[in-house]
Design an enzyme around this catalytic site. Structure first.
Site, PDB file in Angstrom:
ATOM      1  N   TYR A 140      57.952 -19.102 -72.830  1.00  0.00           N
ATOM      2  CA  TYR A 140      59.451 -19.751 -72.412  1.00  0.00           C
ATOM      3  C   TYR A 140      59.832 -19.064 -71.058  1.00  0.00           C
ATOM      4  O   TYR A 140      58.777 -18.531 -70.505  1.00  0.00           O
ATOM      5  CB  TYR A 140      60.317 -19.205 -73.773  1.00  0.00           C
ATOM      6  N   ASN A 176      67.671 -20.510 -64.420  1.00  0.00           N
ATOM      7  CA  ASN A 176      66.414 -20.042 -64.727  1.00  0.00           C
ATOM      8  C   ASN A 176      65.272 -20.711 -63.672  1.00  0.00           C
ATOM      9  O   ASN A 176      65.884 -21.744 -63.195  1.00  0.00           O
ATOM     10  CB  ASN A 176      65.954 -20.675 -66.106  1.00  0.00           C
ATOM     11  N   GLU A 224      65.668 -32.545 -73.082  1.00  0.00           N
ATOM     12  CA  GLU A 224      65.335 -31.528 -72.231  1.00  0.00           C
ATOM     13  C   GLU A 224      65.208 -31.597 -70.755  1.00  0.00           C
ATOM     14  O   GLU A 224      64.401 -32.438 -70.547  1.00  0.00           O
ATOM     15  CB  GLU A 224      64.420 -30.485 -72.906  1.00  0.00           C
ATOM     16  N   ASP A 225      66.007 -30.886 -69.896  1.00  0.00           N
ATOM     17  CA  ASP A 225      65.578 -30.913 -68.635  1.00  0.00           C
ATOM     18  C   ASP A 225      65.549 -32.486 -68.035  1.00  0.00           C
ATOM     19  O   ASP A 225      64.752 -32.468 -67.049  1.00  0.00           O
ATOM     20  CB  ASP A 225      64.446 -29.860 -68.314  1.00  0.00           C
ATOM     21  N   ARG A 233      64.303 -32.337 -63.687  1.00  0.00           N
ATOM     22  CA  ARG A 233      64.971 -31.161 -63.635  1.00  0.00           C
ATOM     23  C   ARG A 233      64.440 -30.298 -64.381  1.00  0.00           C
ATOM     24  O   ARG A 233      65.040 -29.836 -65.327  1.00  0.00           O
ATOM     25  CB  ARG A 233      66.527 -31.404 -63.547  1.00  0.00           C
ATOM     26  N   ASP A 258      70.205 -30.699 -75.119  1.00  0.00           N
ATOM     27  CA  ASP A 258      70.175 -29.122 -75.072  1.00  0.00           C
ATOM     28  C   ASP A 258      70.688 -28.457 -73.950  1.00  0.00           C
ATOM     29  O   ASP A 258      71.521 -27.414 -74.019  1.00  0.00           O
ATOM     30  CB  ASP A 258      68.708 -28.592 -75.104  1.00  0.00           C
ATOM     31  N   ASP A 259      70.416 -29.185 -72.823  1.00  0.00           N
ATOM     32  CA  ASP A 259      71.021 -28.584 -71.500  1.00  0.00           C
ATOM     33  C   ASP A 259      72.725 -28.690 -71.440  1.00  0.00           C
ATOM     34  O   ASP A 259      73.393 -27.812 -71.015  1.00  0.00           O
ATOM     35  CB  ASP A 259      70.479 -29.190 -70.294  1.00  0.00           C
ATOM     36  N   ASN A 279      70.947 -17.381 -73.115  1.00  0.00           N
ATOM     37  CA  ASN A 279      69.935 -18.601 -73.182  1.00  0.00           C
ATOM     38  C   ASN A 279      70.323 -19.662 -74.274  1.00  0.00           C
ATOM     39  O   ASN A 279      70.487 -19.119 -75.423  1.00  0.00           O
ATOM     40  CB  ASN A 279      68.610 -18.168 -73.158  1.00  0.00           C
ATOM     41  N   LYS A 298      59.655 -24.958 -75.550  1.00  0.00           N
ATOM     42  CA  LYS A 298      60.962 -25.153 -76.544  1.00  0.00           C
ATOM     43  C   LYS A 298      60.471 -25.462 -78.045  1.00  0.00           C
ATOM     44  O   LYS A 298      60.953 -24.956 -78.929  1.00  0.00           O
ATOM     45  CB  LYS A 298      61.651 -26.364 -76.265  1.00  0.00           C
TER      46      LYS A 298
HETATM   47  N1  NAI Z   1      70.591 -20.035 -69.411  1.00  0.00           N
HETATM   48  C1  NAI Z   1      70.444 -21.304 -70.102  1.00  0.00           C
HETATM   49  O1  NAI Z   1      70.304 -21.512 -71.203  1.00  0.00           O
HETATM   50  C2  NAI Z   1      70.499 -22.605 -69.350  1.00  0.00           C
HETATM   51  C3  NAI Z   1      70.231 -22.433 -67.881  1.00  0.00           C
HETATM   52  N2  NAI Z   1      70.298 -23.738 -67.130  1.00  0.00           N
HETATM   53  C4  NAI Z   1      70.048 -23.521 -65.944  1.00  0.00           C
HETATM   54  O2  NAI Z   1      70.912 -23.861 -65.076  1.00  0.00           O
HETATM   55  C5  NAI Z   1      70.584 -24.544 -63.677  1.00  0.00           C
HETATM   56  C6  NAI Z   1      71.311 -25.915 -63.568  1.00  0.00           C
HETATM   57  O3  NAI Z   1      71.069 -26.957 -64.535  1.00  0.00           O
HETATM   58  P1  NAI Z   1      71.547 -28.217 -64.527  1.00  0.00           P
HETATM   59  O4  NAI Z   1      73.200 -28.176 -64.466  1.00  0.00           O
HETATM   60  O5  NAI Z   1      71.169 -29.087 -65.479  1.00  0.00           O
HETATM   61  O6  NAI Z   1      71.293 -28.742 -62.897  1.00  0.00           O
HETATM   62  P2  NAI Z   1      71.801 -29.973 -62.408  1.00  0.00           P
HETATM   63  O7  NAI Z   1      71.048 -30.242 -61.170  1.00  0.00           O
HETATM   64  O8  NAI Z   1      72.405 -30.936 -62.777  1.00  0.00           O
HETATM   65  O9  NAI Z   1      73.174 -29.039 -61.523  1.00  0.00           O
HETATM   66  C7  NAI Z   1      73.210 -28.072 -60.370  1.00  0.00           C
HETATM   67  C8  NAI Z   1      74.509 -27.961 -59.974  1.00  0.00           C
HETATM   68  O10 NAI Z   1      74.489 -26.806 -59.076  1.00  0.00           O
HETATM   69  C9  NAI Z   1      75.465 -26.943 -57.965  1.00  0.00           C
HETATM   70  N3  NAI Z   1      74.725 -26.168 -56.851  1.00  0.00           N
HETATM   71  C10 NAI Z   1      73.690 -26.580 -56.186  1.00  0.00           C
HETATM   72  N4  NAI Z   1      73.607 -25.516 -54.999  1.00  0.00           N
HETATM   73  C11 NAI Z   1      74.704 -24.664 -55.168  1.00  0.00           C
HETATM   74  C12 NAI Z   1      75.281 -23.853 -54.313  1.00  0.00           C
HETATM   75  N5  NAI Z   1      74.606 -23.247 -53.316  1.00  0.00           N
HETATM   76  N6  NAI Z   1      76.440 -23.477 -54.800  1.00  0.00           N
HETATM   77  C13 NAI Z   1      77.147 -23.722 -55.990  1.00  0.00           C
HETATM   78  N7  NAI Z   1      76.676 -24.843 -56.430  1.00  0.00           N
HETATM   79  C14 NAI Z   1      75.331 -25.222 -56.177  1.00  0.00           C
HETATM   80  C15 NAI Z   1      74.836 -28.621 -57.685  1.00  0.00           C
HETATM   81  O11 NAI Z   1      75.870 -29.153 -56.802  1.00  0.00           O
HETATM   82  C16 NAI Z   1      75.051 -28.983 -58.970  1.00  0.00           C
HETATM   83  O12 NAI Z   1      76.435 -29.383 -59.487  1.00  0.00           O
HETATM   84  C17 NAI Z   1      69.200 -24.472 -63.896  1.00  0.00           C
HETATM   85  O13 NAI Z   1      68.572 -23.363 -63.145  1.00  0.00           O
HETATM   86  C18 NAI Z   1      68.622 -24.247 -65.412  1.00  0.00           C
HETATM   87  O14 NAI Z   1      67.493 -23.503 -65.409  1.00  0.00           O
HETATM   88  C19 NAI Z   1      70.505 -24.785 -67.914  1.00  0.00           C
HETATM   89  C20 NAI Z   1      70.333 -24.983 -69.188  1.00  0.00           C
HETATM   90  C21 NAI Z   1      70.522 -23.942 -69.911  1.00  0.00           C
HETATM   91  C1  PYR Z   2      67.172 -22.667 -70.733  1.00  0.00           C
HETATM   92  C2  PYR Z   2      67.212 -24.037 -70.298  1.00  0.00           C
HETATM   93  O1  PYR Z   2      67.114 -24.897 -71.074  1.00  0.00           O
HETATM   94  C3  PYR Z   2      67.091 -24.519 -68.890  1.00  0.00           C
HETATM   95  O2  PYR Z   2      66.984 -23.458 -68.193  1.00  0.00           O
HETATM   96  O3  PYR Z   2      67.041 -25.583 -68.681  1.00  0.00           O
HETATM   97 MG    MG Z   3      66.483 -26.811 -70.465  1.00  0.00          MG
END
Ligand code: NAI
Ligand code: PYR
Ligand code: MG
Length: 566
Positions: free
Chosen positions: A92, A408, A234-235, A145, A257-258, A453, A163
Site C-alpha cells: 500500500y 501520499n 479510487e484515484d 490521479r 473512497d477519496d 489514511n 486497496k
Molecule cells: N490520507 C488519505 O487517506 C488520502 C490522501 N489523499 C491524498 O490527497 C492528495 C490530493 O488528492 P485529491 O484531492 O484527490 O487531488 P486533486 O488533484 O483533486 O486536488 C489537489 C488540490 O490541491 C491543490 N494544490 C495544488 N498545489 C497546491 C499548493 N501548492 N498549495 C495549495 N494547494 C495546492 C489543487 O489546487 C487542488 O485543489 C493526494 O496526494 C492524495 O494521495 C487522497 C485521498 C485519501
Molecule cells: C490513500 C488514498 O486513497 C490516496 O492517497 O489517494
Molecule cells: Mg485514493
C-alpha cells in the site's frame, strides 16, 4: 487466481486426487514451515539489501511479496495479516506509488481486469471472461490521479490491487471474490505515451460524453453479472470523481473512497483532536480549520465536516462553514475567485467576512491571521507546510494544535513528522497519510505519529455494505462508519495524541466499522440481508451480535481440503 495453491504443502492424498503426484518435490511441507521459510527469505533480503537506496529496497520487498502472491495466495494473505504493520507500507502507500510509476517495467503477469477505450461495445461479454463466479468487491480506477503522482494511465492498476489486498487483510473479503479493475481511457502523461514499455492505450484521455459512455458501459456490465457487487472508485481526477459519484450513487452500490472514505477518517481525526485538547466534542464548533487542497479529498473532508457542524449545532447553522478556510494552488478560495469550481462554491469565503485576508492569500498569510486549531493538507504537494508555516502554527489559539499532512505517498506529504514536531512544537497532534516513525523528542518523550489514511474506513464500509445487503451506500452509513472510528480510541490514548488505532488492530477496527455500517443500513431500511441472514435477523441483532456477525463472515487464510470440481 490461485488461492487453492498450497505448492509444497499439498498432502499426498490431494496430490493423488488432483493429479499432482510427481509434479512437486516429494516432501510435504507444513503451512507453518512454509511460513517460516518465507519470512526467513524476507529477512535475508532485508539483510542483503542493507545500504542500498530506499527505492531499491522497497521494490525488492514488493517483488518478493508479489511473487508469493502469485504462487500461493493463502500463504501470502496469512503473512500479510500477521505482519500488516510491516507489510502495509509495501503493498500500500508509499511503495505502491513507486510500483505504479514503474509498473510497465515491473510487469510480469496481469492481475485484475483491464477495460480500455478500445473495448467499447464489448464489455458486457468481456466481464464474463473473469473466471470467478462471485465477485463482491471491485476497486476501479482510471489512473488519472494516482496518489499525489498525477496521471499514470494504465500503470495505476497497482492502486486497486493494493486497496483490495487491504480488503482481504482488514475486512476478510475472500480473495476469490475481489476484482481490481483498470479503466484505460488513455493518458495525458506524455512521458508514458513515449515510453516504449508502456502497456496502456497510446492515446490522449477520452473526455466528456465519450468518457462517461465507457464508464457507464462498465458499470452496467458489472451490474448485469454481479448485481450485488460493490464498486469502490479510487484515484479519479476530481472532475470525474464528483461527476461519477453523482451519476452512479443512486443507481449502483458504489462509493468514492477519496471523497467519502477520506472524509470519514479526517472527521474522526478532527473530533479526536478536540478530545485530545481535553475539550468536549461540542467544542468542534469553535475550531478553526484550514484545509489546503481543494480537490476531491479536501472538498470531501470539508463537506462531511460542515455536515457534522450543522448536526451538532442542531441544524441551525446557516454559516456552518464559517470556521473553515479553504486554500488551493491559487491561495485562499473566496467568492471573488473567477471560474470558481462549482464543488468549491459552498466553502468559498466572502471577502467581507475576512479581516485582513483577501482572495488568493497564501498559506502563511492565512495561518498567521487565522491562528487555526488545525492545519490539514490534501494538496498532493510535498513540503508546502514549510518551516515558516509550521513555525506560524506555534501561534495557534489551540493548546494542542494539529497538523494533518495527509497527502501520499511520503514524498508528497505536506511536511514530515520530524519537521512538524521540531518547528510547530512538541505539543502538537500529528497525522500523515503515509507512515512516518514516531519522533523522539529527546526528553524521554515521544511525538506520536498517526496515520490518517482512508484504510481505516474503506474496508469496513465495503464489508458492512456487503453484509447488510444494501443496494446503495448512504450518507448515514458513511457517517456511522466515521463516528465508529472517532469513538474507537480511549480517552487516555487520545490525550496522548493517539487519534487512530495501530494498524495491527485493523481487523478489529474493520469489524466495528463494518457493524456500524450494517446497523445504519438497517436503521435506514436499506439492508436487504446477505446469504441466509435476512433483514429481520439483522434488525433483531444487538450491536454486539452485529459485530460478531461481521467478524464471523471474515475470511481467514488457512489451507482447506481440496477436491476436483465436477
Ligand atoms: N490520507 C488519505 O487517506 C488520502 C490522501 N489523499 C491524498 O490527497 C492528495 C490530493 O488528492 P485529491 O484531492 O484527490 O487531488 P486533486 O488533484 O483533486 O486536488 C489537489 C488540490 O490541491 C491543490 N494544490 C495544488 N498545489 C497546491 C499548493 N501548492 N498549495 C495549495 N494547494 C495546492 C489543487 O489546487 C487542488 O485543489 C493526494 O496526494 C492524495 O494521495 C487522497 C485521498 C485519501
Ligand atoms: C490513500 C488514498 O486513497 C490516496 O492517497 O489517494
Ligand atoms: Mg485514493
Amino acid at each position: 487466481m490461485n488461492v487453492e495453491s498450497k505448492d509444497t504443502g499439498f498432502p499426498l492424498t490431494e496430490r493423488d486426487r488432483l493429479g499432482l503426484r510427481g509434479l512437486l518435490p516429494p516432501r510435504v511441507i507444513s503451512f507453518e514451515h512454509q511460513y517460516d521459510r518465507f519470512m526467513n527469505s524476507y529477512r535475508s533480503l532485508e539483510k542483503n539489501t542493507q545500504g542500498q537506496s530506499d527505492r531499491f529496497v522497497s521494490l525488492s520487498k514488493w517483488r518478493i511479496l508479489n511473487r508469493l502472491h502469485d504462487r500461493n495466495e493463502t500463504l501470502y494473505y496469512r503473512v500479510l495479516i500477521d505482519n500488516i504493520k510491516e507489510f502495509a507500507p509495501i503493498i500500500y502507500t508509499p511503495t505502491v506509488g513507486l510500483v505504479c510509476e514503474n509498473y510497465s517495467g515491473l510487469f510480469r503477469r496481469p492481475r485484475g481486469m483491464y477495460f480500455s477505450a478500445k473495448d467499447k461495445g464489448e464489455m458486457m461479454s468481456m466481464i464474463y471472461n473473469w473466471p470467478s463466479d462471485q465477485v463482491d468487491m471491485i476497486v476501479l480506477t482510471d489512473g488519472s490521479r494516482i496518489l499525489g503522482l498525477g496521471d499514470l494511465g494504465v500503470q495505476g492498476i497497482g492502486i486497486p490491487i493494493g486497496k483490495l489486498d487491504m480488503y482481504v487483510a482488514a475486512a476478510g473479503i475472500n480473495p476469490q471474490k475481489i476484482l481490481p479493475v483498470m479503466l484505460d481511457v488513455g493518458t495525458n502523461n506524455q512521458k508514458l505515451l513515449e515510453d516504449p514499455l508502456y502497456l496502456g492505450v497510446r492515446q490522449p484521455r477520452l473526455e466528456g460524453e465519450e468518457y462517461l459512455l465507457i464508464v457507464d458501459e462498465f458499470m452496467e456490465a458489472v451490474h448485469a453479472r454481479w448485481p450485488k457487487a460493490i464498486v469502490q472508485f479510487e484515484d479519479f481526477q476530481m472532475k470525474w470523481a464528483f461527476e461519477t459519484l453523482k451519476r452512479y450513487r443512486e443507481r449502483f452500490c458504489m462509493f468514492n473512497d477519496d471523497i467519502q472514505g477520506t472524509a470519514g477518517v479526517a472527521l474522526a481525526g478532527l473530533l479526536g483532536t478536540v478530545r485530545s485538547q481535553g475539550q468536549p466534542l461540542s467544542d468542534f464548533l469553535k475550531q478553526k480549520i484550514v484545509v489546503v487542497g481543494a480537490g476531491s479529498a479536501g472538498l470531501g473532508v470539508l463537506s462531511m465536516a460542515v455536515q457534522a457542524v450543522s448536526r451538532m449545532s442542531g441544524g441551525s447553522g446557516t454559516d456552518a462553514n464559517s470556521q473553515f478556510f479553504l486554500i488551493d494552488k491559487d491561495g485562499l478560495v473566496t467568492t471573488e475567485r473567477s471560474n470558481l469550481d462549482p464543488a468549491a462554491v459552498p466553502f468559498a469565503k466572502n471577502p467581507r467576512d475576512l479581516e485582513g485576508l483577501s482572495e488568493g492569500a497564501s498559506i502563511i498569510e492565512v495561518v498567521k491571521k487565522v491562528k487555526p486549531h488545525v492545519l490539514l493538507g490534501l494538496s498532493g504537494v510535498g513540503g508546502v507546510f514549510n518551516t515558516e508555516v509550521l513555525k506560524a502554527m506555534r501561534e495557534s489559539v489551540s493548546t494542542k494544535p494539529a497538523i494533518f499532512a495527509m497527502s501520499n505517498p511520503t514524498m508528497n506529504a505536506e511536511c514530515t513528522a520530524i519537521e512538524a514536531f521540531s518547528h510547530a512544537g512538541e505539543n502538537i497532534v500529528f497525522a500523515s497519510g503515509s507512515p512516518f516513525e514516531n519522533v523522539d523528542l529527546g526528553n524521554g518523550e515521544v511525538g506520536h505519529v498517526n496515520q490518517a489514511n482512508n484504510m481505516y474506513l474503506f474496508p469496513g464500509i465495503g464489508l458492512g455494505t456487503l453484509l447488510s445487503g444494501a443496494r446503495h451506500i448512504t450518507d448515514g452509513m458513511l457517517r456511522a462508519a466515521a463516528e465508529c472510528l472517532a469513538s474507537y480510541m480511549t480517552e487516555d490514548d487520545v490525550r496522548k495524541g493517539i487519534l487512530y488505532p495501530s494498524i495491527d488492530c485493523i481487523r478489529d477496527v474493520t469489524a466495528e466499522v463494518g457493524a456500524a455500517v450494517v446497523c445504519a443500513a438497517v436503521a435506514e431500511k436499506q439492508a436487504e440481508g446477505h446469504g441466509d441472514v435476512g433483514f429481520k435477523e439483522l434488525e433483531n441483532m444487538s450491536k454486539e451480535e452485529t459485530v460478531e456477525y461481521v467478524r464471523g463472515n471474515m475470511w481467514y487464510p488457512e489451507y482447506c481440503p481440496l477436491v476436483h470440481e465436477k
